[in-house]
Design a protein around this motif. Structure first.
Motif, short mmCIF file in Angstrom:
data_model
loop_
_atom_site.label_atom_id
_atom_site.label_comp_id
_atom_site.label_asym_id
_atom_site.label_seq_id
_atom_site.Cartn_x
_atom_site.Cartn_y
_atom_site.Cartn_z
N ASP A 56 36.80 34.14 -59.22
CA ASP A 56 35.03 34.47 -58.74
C ASP A 56 34.44 33.50 -59.36
O ASP A 56 34.02 33.80 -60.02
CB ASP A 56 34.74 36.10 -58.42
CG ASP A 56 34.36 35.96 -57.81
OD1 ASP A 56 33.69 35.08 -57.38
OD2 ASP A 56 33.20 37.60 -57.49
N ASN A 75 30.81 34.99 -59.18
CA ASN A 75 30.06 35.61 -60.04
C ASN A 75 29.96 35.22 -61.77
O ASN A 75 31.51 34.74 -62.02
CB ASN A 75 31.00 37.31 -60.49
CG ASN A 75 30.71 38.23 -61.49
OD1 ASN A 75 29.72 37.87 -61.88
ND2 ASN A 75 31.65 38.89 -61.35
N THR A 123 29.31 36.65 -64.37
CA THR A 123 30.02 37.03 -65.63
C THR A 123 31.79 36.08 -65.77
O THR A 123 32.15 36.61 -66.55
CB THR A 123 30.19 38.45 -65.69
OG1 THR A 123 30.74 38.84 -64.34
CG2 THR A 123 28.68 39.00 -65.35
N THR A 124 31.57 36.05 -64.72
CA THR A 124 33.62 35.29 -64.34
C THR A 124 33.56 34.13 -66.36
O THR A 124 34.38 33.65 -66.71
CB THR A 124 33.40 34.43 -63.60
OG1 THR A 124 33.61 35.54 -62.38
CG2 THR A 124 34.94 33.38 -63.56
#
Length: 296
Positions: free
Chosen positions: A104, A107, A109-110
């Motif tokens: 993703d 996002n 944080t990926t």
């Protein structure tokens, strides 16, 4: 998704020199090592015991044998140390299982950790790319036997060649606008064409074009998502991915020179000192005879 029926021996790099026609080398090795990084400390300890049992020493002197088995074992121990490092770089997560990770890019944080960055790169530049490259190759080739031969050729160091070439290109690039410049594309084209010696020039040209067009579009999309392709952190992750992916490092001097050696010298001490020492001892002797420029 691509890889759900992929052979476990290839995903886990169990057979050095693997030329899997199921994935063309795009899913080789890295999936198993990242699964292990996401698993428990005990799972990695069990794998360490399994690898160390393969090491061969002289019964009388206890000295390591200078042979293929030991080179493979110590490269796997280096990979295991890298999996340990990735595990520490990110909050613990359950094992990934047989399904490849969905990436993703919306996002952040990926790719907030080295583990996340590696999964992002592997999941897009390799797994996602292969999902679109494979049917295009099959459509261009026309018959299943030739398509399988093409995929076996691709599995023979094409993806680690791609990663090493990309690493060397990104080392030269000064800003993100240059990442997908035509000069980089041509560099990649020459490297991949050179690696596909088992195909006719015409067929190799078609296959290389398919691979590069897809990979290049993915790199552009990663840049649009503000994925940090430049910088030492991203180079480190690409080097780890190349080491995980290469089917036989003792037959790929560029991977040894441009990924293994920088990783053994990384200031973060990603690989334990004993493993670094043994890798250097075993491979220096090997490359001294076979390809001195790998250790130059």
């Amino acid at each position: 998704m691509t890889g759900s029926n992929h052979r476990a021996n290839c995903a886990n790099a169990k057979n050095p020199g693997c030329v899997c026609s199921g994935c063309g080398g795009a899913l080789h090795g890295w999936h198993g090592w990242t699964e292990l990084a996401a698993d428990t400390d005990q799972a990695r300890l069990n794998r360490r015991v399994e690898i160390e049992a393969k090491v061969e020493r002289d019964r009388h002197t206890g000295l390591l044998g200078f042979n293929t088995r030991n080179r493979q074992a110590f490269i796997d121990l280096a990979r295991l140390d890298l999996a340990d490092y990735l595990s520490r770089s990110s909050p613990p997560t359950p094992p990934a299982g047989p399904v490849l990770p969905q990436v993703d890019l919306s996002n952040p944080t990926t790719f907030s950790s080295d583990f996340g960055k590696l999964n992002t790169l592997a999941g897009t530049v390799m797994a996602e790319a292969w999902g679109e490259i494979e049917p295009k190759i099959e459509a261009q080739v026309g018959d299943k036997r030739t398509a399988n031969e093409v995929k076996k050729q691709l599995a023979n160091h094409t993806w680690c060649t791609l990663l090493v070439t990309l690493i060397r290109w990104l080392e030269q690039v000064k800003d993100t606008l240059q990442v997908v410049a035509d000069a980089g594309k041509r560099l990649l084209e020459r490297a991949l064409t050179k690696s596909l010696t088992g195909l006719s020039k015409a067929l190799a040209s078609i296959v290389v074009g398919i691979v590069i067009d897809k990979v290049w579009s993915i790199l552009a999309r990663l840049l649009e998502a503000h994925f940090p392709l430049l910088g030492e952190d991203s180079l480190r992750v690409l080097r780890i991915l190349a080491v995980f992916t290469c089917p036989s490092i003792e037959h790929h001097p560029a991977v040894y020179k441009y990924t293994v050696r920088p990783l053994t010298g990384d200031a973060l001490n990603l690989i334990s000192q004993d493993v670094k020492d043994q890798v250097a001892t075993l491979f220096n002797a090997w490359w001294h005879r076979r390809c001195p420029e790998a250790i130059a």
